[in-house]
Design a protein around this motif. Structure first.
Motif, PDB file in Angstrom:
ATOM      1  N   SER A 101       4.950   1.504  -1.454  1.00 22.59           N
ATOM      2  CA  SER A 101       3.961   2.501  -1.865  1.00 22.59           C
ATOM      3  C   SER A 101       3.545   3.396  -0.717  1.00 22.59           C
ATOM      4  N   ALA A 105       4.074   7.357  -0.665  1.00 23.47           N
ATOM      5  CA  ALA A 105       2.963   8.285  -0.430  1.00 23.47           C
ATOM      6  C   ALA A 105       3.282   9.253   0.699  1.00 23.47           C
ATOM      7  N   ARG A 138      -4.213   6.565   3.406  1.00 26.49           N
ATOM      8  CA  ARG A 138      -4.003   8.012   3.237  1.00 26.49           C
ATOM      9  C   ARG A 138      -3.028   8.529   4.301  1.00 26.49           C
ATOM     10  N   SER A 343      -6.152   2.215  -1.244  1.00 26.86           N
ATOM     11  CA  SER A 343      -5.977   3.563  -1.777  1.00 26.86           C
ATOM     12  C   SER A 343      -7.015   3.868  -2.861  1.00 26.86           C
TER      13      SER A 343
END
Length: 473
Positions: A101, A105, A138, A343
């Motif tokens: 993930s 991202a 992030r 997240s």
């Protein structure tokens, strides 16, 4: 940072040497980027478009400020045309340490940045995954000198690099259920197109996205590198790729990546551990209270959670006053859950895939380009819960070395010791001979007291699970 005479000097970051447009330095714990003559014209043009400010305000690109005043001299600086100061990232990580993930991202961010840049008649000169770092869960783009003027009709020169460093590692997990981390770590520039193309099955050839992004590029690469074409004929394609078509291409690639999911859907061993653990309610409450007290009193700016699992205690540490937490684990399922938690809740919690028995080494050019875990020690607090037995028994690492390693990572922390009588350790010993005569609570206490002060302990279970709060001597 100062030299022997007390004069402030710049120290170049070892990984910053490939780009002729500028380099990155540390100055008294500040991060400084230079812009050299080779990159100044393009940098001025990009600044004039306002795209860097726009992306920085959106949280997509690291902000910067132009420096004023005298900068310390250094022999290797060159003819510096501009000095930029950027925020220091809490913890530098690399693509081979990211979850599926996390890599996804980062890939989507890179495409977002490129599409926004094209709208401002700017493009990216490369597609390196190392141009992305993380604050919590992030991603943020950090290389301001990757931006340059877009020239109408040019091809995406970073296409192959994007595929090898972002797309193929994701497809490895999405198509075959194989995590990218070990292969990526052993091949720092990503997973080669040709190697991955050999893994594909006949049915994959009928997937339009795989055909256009993987197979065609692989065929072209073999044609140009195999010696079948005369040297004079080896050149970039001459057909134009209009900006609108390039933008659509990036958008469709983005949509494809957004749909990718890991193929290995069976839950991992530790993925549900926070719900299936063997602690009784009162034991877990004492454990949380002990860790909470440590964090409240120490107020660590950066806490490392070794064996973070799904992030239960990482989240607790943040609630109790830790400024930033880096969570490490070897279980992909647990880390995915931890990343999703960070997240969804916008936590200052960064997840790192790490096998503690074989952590990321220093590697790359001169073994300095990508720092190993030991060289990135930035924690002032540590928690290592239910970890020691995995290292000492599952990995056969002597107990004294486990203790020395843990205490060496941070000046203060909480370590949990689980004795042989505990069911978790019994499970490890069930299929092997017990060759660990020194593995005991008393021995652990002695080894810890040898190099650290033991501030406080608490027994969690009748079997002898014990938490130790240490302060390094």
């Amino acid at each position: 940072m100062s030299n022997s005479t007390g004069t402030t000097v710049l120290e170049r970051i070892p990984a910053s040497f490939r780009d002729p447009s500028g380099h990155v330095y540390v100055l008294n714990d500040r991060i400084i980027r230079t812009v050299l003559p080779h990159g100044m014209e393009e940098f001025d043009y990009v600044l004039s478009t306002g795209i860097l400010d726009t992306l920085a305000q959106a949280g997509m690109v690291l902000p910067f400020e132009k420096m004023r005043g005298e900068i310390p001299a250094s022999a290797d600086l060159g003819d510096v045309k501009a000095w930029l100061e950027v925020p220091r990232m809490p913890f530098i990580s690399f693509p081979y340490e990211w979850t599926f993930s996390g890599l996804k991202a980062a890939a989507l961010l890179h495409l977002d940045v490129h599409i926004a840049a094209l709208d401002a008649e700017v493009t990216l000169s490369d597609a390196s995954a190392y141009n992305v770092q993380f604050f919590g869960a992030r991603p943020i783009f950090i290389d301001h000198l990757s931006f340059r003027r877009y020239r109408e009709g040019e091809f995406w020169l970073g296409h192959r690099q994007f595929c090898e460093q972002f797309l193929i590692p994701l497809l490895l997990r999405s198509l075959f259920g194989i995590p990218h981390n070990s292969w990526y770590r052993g091949s720092l520039e990503g997973i080669p197109l040709d190697d991955f193309a050999r893994m594909l099955r006949l049915r994959n050839y009928f997937n339009w996205d795989i055909l256009t992004h993987i197979l065609v590029q692989s065929w072209f690469q073999r044609t140009t590198s195999g010696g079948s074409a005369p040297l004079g004929e080896l050149k970039m394609p001459s057909a134009a790729l209009p900006r609108a078509r390039l933008r659509r291409m990036l958008g469709k690639l983005q949509q494809w990546i957004e749909r990718l999911r890991p193929a290995d859907t069976v839950k991992s061993v530790w993925q549900d551990y926070e719900h299936t653990h063997s602690y009784k309610d009162d034991e877990l409450a004492r454990k949380k209270a002990f860790v909470g007290q440590f964090v409240r009193e120490r107020q660590p700016k950066q806490l490392w959670d070794l064996g973070c699992n799904a992030g239960t205690f990482s989240s607790l540490a943040l609630q109790e006053g830790a400024h930033y937490v880096v969570g490490f684990d070897v279980d992909h399922g647990a880390l995915e859950t931890c990343f999703a938690r960070a997240s969804q809740k916008s936590l200052a919690l960064q997840t790192i895939f790490t096998d503690f028995g074989n952590p990321s080494p220093s590697q790359g050019w001169r073994e300095q380009e990508r720092q190993g875990l030991q060289d990135r020690k930035t924690a002032d607090g540590l928690i290592a819960l239910a970890l020691v037995h995995h290292l000492a028994i599952a990995k056969n690492i002597p107990l004294n070395q486990v203790v020395e390693w843990l205490v060496g990572l941070a000046p203060a922390g909480v370590i949990e010791f689980i004795p042989k009588s505990d069911p978790m350790v019994q499970r490890l010993l069930s299929l092997r001979e017990d060759i660990f005569p020194d593995y005991s609570l008393d021995k652990f206490s002695l080894e810890l007291a040898r190099i650290a002060g033991i501030v406080k302990t608490v027994s969690l279970s009748p079997e002898g699970r014990t938490l130790f709060w240490y302060e390094r001597l």
